[in-house]
Design a protein around this motif. Sequence first.
Motif, short mmCIF file in Angstrom:
data_model
loop_
_atom_site.label_atom_id
_atom_site.label_comp_id
_atom_site.label_asym_id
_atom_site.label_seq_id
_atom_site.Cartn_x
_atom_site.Cartn_y
_atom_site.Cartn_z
N ALA A 232 0.78 -1.03 -0.09
CA ALA A 232 -0.10 -0.03 0.12
C ALA A 232 0.77 1.36 0.18
O ALA A 232 0.45 2.17 -0.39
N SER A 233 1.93 1.23 0.51
CA SER A 233 2.85 2.43 0.86
C SER A 233 4.37 2.06 0.87
O SER A 233 4.74 0.63 1.27
N PHE A 234 5.37 2.90 0.80
CA PHE A 234 6.75 2.55 1.02
C PHE A 234 6.84 2.11 2.62
O PHE A 234 7.39 1.35 2.71
N ALA B 279 5.51 -1.43 2.91
CA ALA B 279 6.63 -2.32 2.21
C ALA B 279 7.96 -2.47 3.20
O ALA B 279 8.43 -3.63 3.47
N LEU B 280 8.53 -1.45 3.60
CA LEU B 280 9.76 -1.35 4.55
C LEU B 280 9.45 -2.04 6.13
O LEU B 280 10.17 -2.97 6.33
N ALA B 281 7.98 -1.94 6.47
CA ALA B 281 7.77 -2.63 7.48
C ALA B 281 7.75 -4.20 7.50
O ALA B 281 8.15 -5.07 8.27
N ASP B 282 7.02 -4.40 6.33
CA ASP B 282 7.00 -5.77 5.82
C ASP B 282 8.15 -6.52 5.72
O ASP B 282 8.64 -7.66 6.26
N LEU C 291 9.73 -6.90 -2.20
CA LEU C 291 9.47 -5.66 -1.47
C LEU C 291 10.79 -4.57 -1.52
O LEU C 291 10.46 -3.55 -1.65
N LEU C 292 12.15 -5.20 -1.65
CA LEU C 292 13.15 -4.27 -1.87
C LEU C 292 13.13 -3.72 -3.02
O LEU C 292 13.29 -2.39 -3.23
#
Length: 79
Positions: free
Chosen positions: A11-13, A16-19, A47-48
Amino acid sequence: MPKSPKPAAPASFEAALADLEKLVAEMESGQLTLEASLSAYKQGTALLQFCQTTLQDAQQQVRILENDNLHLFGQDEQP
């Protein structure tokens, strides 16, 4: 081996970073099976890539905005 469906884009940067951070912690724990580790690695690379692309897009937008502002203030002229 059947291919798994492609995961939806984050949904957002920040999401993605949290995942990605969660995946890294899970992998570093050493508790995942080989198959789960491979799956996590594949998800992590996706994700990266999303994070890198999002950052590159943001950097490009900043460059464009900076150039527009320099033109407004007459900073584009070299002495």
